[in-house]
Design a protein around this motif. Structure first.
Motif, mmCIF file in Angstrom:
data_model
loop_
_atom_site.group_PDB
_atom_site.id
_atom_site.type_symbol
_atom_site.label_atom_id
_atom_site.label_comp_id
_atom_site.label_asym_id
_atom_site.label_seq_id
_atom_site.Cartn_x
_atom_site.Cartn_y
_atom_site.Cartn_z
ATOM 1 N N GLY A 38 0.788 -1.214 0.000
ATOM 2 C CA GLY A 38 0.000 0.000 0.000
ATOM 3 C C GLY A 38 0.825 1.270 0.000
ATOM 4 N N PRO A 39 0.130 2.414 -0.133
ATOM 5 C CA PRO A 39 0.798 3.725 -0.129
ATOM 6 C C PRO A 39 1.257 4.110 1.265
ATOM 7 N N PRO A 40 2.099 5.138 1.366
ATOM 8 C CA PRO A 40 2.614 5.555 2.670
ATOM 9 C C PRO A 40 1.536 5.900 3.690
ATOM 10 N N ALA A 41 0.384 6.382 3.228
ATOM 11 C CA ALA A 41 -0.671 6.766 4.166
ATOM 12 C C ALA A 41 -1.363 5.566 4.795
ATOM 13 N N GLY A 42 -1.113 4.367 4.262
ATOM 14 C CA GLY A 42 -1.755 3.181 4.807
ATOM 15 C C GLY A 42 -2.986 2.798 4.005
ATOM 16 N N THR A 43 -3.371 1.529 4.075
ATOM 17 C CA THR A 43 -4.551 1.051 3.365
ATOM 18 C C THR A 43 -5.401 0.227 4.314
#
Length: 244
Positions: A38-43
């Motif tokens: 996932g992306p750095p912001a979290g999924t």
């Protein structure tokens, strides 16, 4: 307390606790590996059906390998994880994080998530708390721990008059739901819902126009009843907060 009695109690506790929280009797920790996705912001979302509840669980979430996922029975469970390798793979050796299981780790790579391996595919924010980005995969120790939630259990009702789908979220304690029951106003009996998938539970009982009481049992045997959590005027698409 006599030493021999203390020893007996410790043996009993070590035998019982792993059955509830999935630990090893010799210290409570088991071995596995972890990657990230996932992306750095979290999924969040996926096989547990919790995509609408990012603020509840993010950013510290994980996908589980099938061996741990247990056909969605482990959705909502909490794990304490720590990196155990000190050769440059760990950002903070022996420092632990706590994550919530919200997805199923894909087995297509034929290695890390494939049965019978115990594996955690962590959200990037969770992984980067304990592991080096360049490592990609790290050896970890893990154990089940109680889930600490803010507020009560939440029930999101979707569907229509002849098909009710209830998403159960924000469950404390062991976090993994074993059974969901509903009692509609005026009914003498409880109706047990069937797991549709993930944390989505279904019933064909006519519930609209009645206040609803939900009863949730987790895999540690704890049962919580949220009395009249949905009023008579409830509508599909609404979320109601009960007890925890």
């Amino acid at each position: 307390m006599a030493p021999e009695l203390q020893a007996s109690l410790l043996i009993v506790l070590c035998a019982l606790l792993p059955c509830v929280f999935g630990g090893d009797p010799q210290g409570g920790w088991l071995e596995a590996h972890a990657t990230f996705y996932g992306p750095p912001a979290g999924t969040i979302g996926g096989a547990c059906g919790l995509e609408e509840f990012k603020q509840t669980y993010s950013p510290y979430t994980t996908a589980l390998s099938p061996a741990l996922f247990n056909n969605a029975a482990s959705c909502g469970a909490c794990y304490e994880i720590k990196c155990v390798n000190t050769t440059g793979q760990c950002k903070a050796p022996q420092k632990s994080i706590t994550v919530t299981a919200t997805d199923l780790c894909p087995t297509g790579d034929g290695k890390w998530c494939a049965p019978p391996r115990a594996h955690f595919d962590l959200s990037m924010p969770a992984y980067l708390r304990i592991g080096e980005y360049k490592a990609g995969v790290i050896p970890v120790n893990y154990r089940r721990v109680p889930c600490m939630r803010k507020g009560g259990e939440r029930f999101t009702i979707s569907g229509h008059q002849y098909f009710n789908l209830v998403t159960v979220s924000n469950v404390g304690g062991s976090g993994d739901v074993k059974k969901v029951e509903v009692n509609a106003e005026g009914d003498e009996k409880w109706t047990q819902l069937k797991r549709n998938w993930g944390e989505k539970w279904e019933t064909n009982e006519k519930l609209s126009g009645k206040s609803l009481t939900f009863r949730v049992t987790t895999n540690d045997g704890k049962t919580v009843t949220s009395q009249n959590v949905a009023p008579k005027s409830w509508q599909y698409g609404q979320t109601f907060e009960g007890r925890n």
